[in-house]
Design an enzyme around this catalytic site. Sequence first.
Site, mmCIF file in Angstrom:
data_model
loop_
_atom_site.group_PDB
_atom_site.id
_atom_site.type_symbol
_atom_site.label_atom_id
_atom_site.label_comp_id
_atom_site.label_asym_id
_atom_site.label_seq_id
_atom_site.Cartn_x
_atom_site.Cartn_y
_atom_site.Cartn_z
ATOM 1 N N SER A 144 -72.411 16.497 -31.843
ATOM 2 C CA SER A 144 -72.577 17.390 -33.005
ATOM 3 C C SER A 144 -71.335 17.269 -33.889
ATOM 4 O O SER A 144 -70.307 16.726 -33.453
ATOM 5 C CB SER A 144 -72.698 18.828 -32.488
ATOM 6 O OG SER A 144 -72.453 19.770 -33.497
ATOM 7 N N TYR A 157 -71.332 26.621 -27.863
ATOM 8 C CA TYR A 157 -71.888 25.393 -28.451
ATOM 9 C C TYR A 157 -70.758 24.416 -28.777
ATOM 10 O O TYR A 157 -70.820 23.233 -28.434
ATOM 11 C CB TYR A 157 -72.685 25.743 -29.707
ATOM 12 C CG TYR A 157 -73.476 24.574 -30.272
ATOM 13 C CD1 TYR A 157 -74.705 24.212 -29.711
ATOM 14 C CD2 TYR A 157 -73.016 23.839 -31.359
ATOM 15 C CE1 TYR A 157 -75.441 23.144 -30.219
ATOM 16 C CE2 TYR A 157 -73.742 22.776 -31.876
ATOM 17 C CZ TYR A 157 -74.959 22.433 -31.304
ATOM 18 O OH TYR A 157 -75.682 21.374 -31.818
#
Length: 252
Positions: A144, A157
Amino acid sequence: MLNMFNLEGKVAIVTGCNTGLGQGMALALVKAGAKVVGVNRSNPDETAALIKEANGEFVNVMADVADSNTPNCVLSEAINQFGRVDILINNAGIIRRNDAIDFTEKDWDEVMDVNLKSVFFLSQAFAKQVIKQGSYGNIVNIASMLSYQGGIRVPSYTASKSGILGLTRLLANEWAKDGINVNAIAPGYMATNNTEALRNDESRSAEILGRIPAGRWGEADDVAGPVVFLSSDASRYVNGYTLAVDGGWLAR
Ligand code: NAD
């Protein structure tokens, strides 16, 4: 030259492919010639239909990637159905949003288990099988922008995706000698369920779009070429690298 990208005869495991980027990548691998074993906790009928339309082969293992029995179930089902494995796409992922000050242990553990712990143990089971086969293997993890940046209100996350970048390097270091290439794709801001909340927040959405040089949110199709490349012989000497597919976000 294009033969290097051909995945005919190869078997790819793709986690979380009932929707979003996983669906796009499963379809891309099929179009390049691979057979796909999906690992899903939600019904992947739409993906199965798209793969059938493309004359591809698909079997699904209904499983939660965070369950410690899943790696063995997935590998034995793949071997039962197709006799071998060549490619693993660790795509399944979740996100929880809250201020760090209020973030709960549950939101920490659930995200870390799905996004990081499961990636390690499924990769380990896959690598054991590839080594047993004496063949090449390709693992592609989904990282990400928050593998590089801190983000805000998504502590577990960010921790999990930063962990993916490091784990990709470690596994590449250990398994390159066994013919297993481990790399990652770091998608930028893509229009999927994962970013629905962000896209619905008008000011955050405008802020994000204003920073993307390509001037648009990414689509599942944007990861098709990169995932085929990193799953194929064309990337045989690429080890431990995380490739940003971000419309230029990180270049800003
Ligand atoms: P999505 O929410 O549409 O897809 C996530 C997939 O993971 C779904 O198929 C879901 O069913 C599956 N999944 C979640 N938990 C699971 C579990 N416990 N067991 C099995 N399957 C599970 O979102 P997406 O954007 O397609 O996300 C795919 C990956 O890409 C994720 O790892 C996500 O973190 C990453 N990513 C997305 C973006 C983005 O902008 N959309 C950006 C960077 C990274």
